[in-house]
Design an enzyme around this catalytic site. Structure first.
Site, mmCIF file in Angstrom:
data_model
loop_
_atom_site.group_PDB
_atom_site.id
_atom_site.type_symbol
_atom_site.label_atom_id
_atom_site.label_comp_id
_atom_site.label_asym_id
_atom_site.label_seq_id
_atom_site.Cartn_x
_atom_site.Cartn_y
_atom_site.Cartn_z
ATOM 1 N N ARG A 66 0.849 -1.204 0.000
ATOM 2 C CA ARG A 66 0.000 0.000 0.000
ATOM 3 C C ARG A 66 0.879 1.246 0.000
ATOM 4 O O ARG A 66 0.557 2.235 -0.653
ATOM 5 C CB ARG A 66 -0.953 0.010 1.203
ATOM 6 C CG ARG A 66 -2.004 -1.094 1.212
ATOM 7 C CD ARG A 66 -2.975 -1.061 0.050
ATOM 8 N NE ARG A 66 -3.844 0.082 0.015
ATOM 9 C CZ ARG A 66 -4.885 0.205 -0.822
ATOM 10 N NH1 ARG A 66 -5.178 -0.764 -1.691
ATOM 11 N NH2 ARG A 66 -5.628 1.283 -0.821
ATOM 12 N N THR A 72 -5.053 6.197 -3.674
ATOM 13 C CA THR A 72 -5.973 5.735 -4.731
ATOM 14 C C THR A 72 -6.153 6.790 -5.820
ATOM 15 O O THR A 72 -6.256 6.460 -7.008
ATOM 16 C CB THR A 72 -7.352 5.427 -4.091
ATOM 17 O OG1 THR A 72 -7.150 4.500 -3.026
ATOM 18 C CG2 THR A 72 -8.329 4.872 -5.101
ATOM 19 N N ASN A 130 -5.633 4.198 -12.295
ATOM 20 C CA ASN A 130 -4.543 4.414 -11.334
ATOM 21 C C ASN A 130 -3.519 3.273 -11.333
ATOM 22 O O ASN A 130 -2.904 2.977 -10.333
ATOM 23 C CB ASN A 130 -5.115 4.663 -9.938
ATOM 24 C CG ASN A 130 -6.061 3.571 -9.470
ATOM 25 O OD1 ASN A 130 -6.211 2.557 -10.138
ATOM 26 N ND2 ASN A 130 -6.680 3.758 -8.326
ATOM 27 N N HIS A 186 -3.998 -2.481 -8.824
ATOM 28 C CA HIS A 186 -4.762 -2.863 -7.637
ATOM 29 C C HIS A 186 -3.767 -3.431 -6.642
ATOM 30 O O HIS A 186 -2.834 -4.137 -7.024
ATOM 31 C CB HIS A 186 -5.809 -3.937 -7.956
ATOM 32 C CG HIS A 186 -6.276 -4.644 -6.716
ATOM 33 N ND1 HIS A 186 -7.176 -4.071 -5.854
ATOM 34 C CD2 HIS A 186 -5.908 -5.819 -6.161
ATOM 35 C CE1 HIS A 186 -7.359 -4.891 -4.819
ATOM 36 N NE2 HIS A 186 -6.595 -5.956 -4.986
#
Ligand code: ATP
Ligand code: MG
Length: 194
Positions: free
Chosen positions: A120, A126, A157, A160
């Site tokens: 992350r 995001t 973006n 995932h």
């Protein structure tokens, strides 16, 4: 400490822009072990199962749009015919199903200590315009909620990345069969974790 598993998908925008190798390298160079890798067209059934169908998730997603409308002084009822976050979240999910099938995607299962936090962190926010430089989304995309929602499409973006330990396990099991996953130790673990 136990290692965690996570799913990374290099989304169609990044695949079509020839960024698959560059993005894969970022996960390799941080020290995570690639335990599964495949290139294929996603089917709608898997994408539907991949993104949650809970009101909590729809609300989180819909709120991004509502917050953006509020900041820009736009009435969501005119654009989306509703100002309900859950209903807007459902629209975003339907856009995601189309987006994921635009081209093949590169699907990767990775494993490592604190794997979820690491992926992350290196993925970035995001919303690409908010993603810090040095992150994958910050370095390789510059989409915004405005541009995306104006065109009734999801944010493009590039990737995932699983965002909880439980989702990492579930998503790896959704996209890979057990015989497509491998267990081995990277050579640099000896130096990093003596
Ligand atoms: P991902 O699950 O793809 O890794 P994420 O966890 O950072 O992304 P989520 O909240 O799970 O973000 O949203 C899933 C995806 O849906 C986002 O990556 C983005 O492509 C798209 N998305 C989310 N919210 C919106 C929105 N309000 N408008 C347009 N697209 C959105
Ligand atoms: Mg997510």
């Amino acid at each position: 400490m136990k290692k965690q598993k996570a799913l990374i998908i290099i989304k169609p925008d990044a695949v079509q822009r020839g960024l698959s190798g560059t993005i894969t390298k970022r996960f390799e160079q941080v020290g995570l072990t690639i335990i599964g890798l495949k290139f294929q067209k996603a089917d709608s059934k898997t994408v539907i199962a991949h993104y949650p169908s809970t009101d909590v998730w729809f609300e989180k997603v819909g709120k991004r749009t509502l917050n953006n409308c509020a900041a820009k002084g736009v009435d969501p009822k005119i654009v989306f015919k509703t100002d309900d976050a859950v209903a807007i979240g459902k629209q975003v999910k339907s856009w995601l199903i189309t987006y994921f099938q635009e081209s093949p995607v590169l699907i990767m299962a990775v494993e490592g200590y604190e794997c979820i936090e690491i992926i992350r962190k290196i993925s970035g926010n995001t919303i690409p315009v908010l993603a810090a430089p040095g992150t994958i989304r910050g370095d390789f995309s510059h989409d915004s909620i405005d541009l995306a929602n104006e065109a009734m499409r999801p944010l493009r973006n590039t990737i995932h990345a699983s965002d909880t330990i439980e989702d990492g396990e579930k998503e790896v099991a959704l996209w890979f069969t057990p015989d497509e996953l491998f267990s081995y130790v990277r050579a640099d673990e000896k130096i990093m974790f003596p």
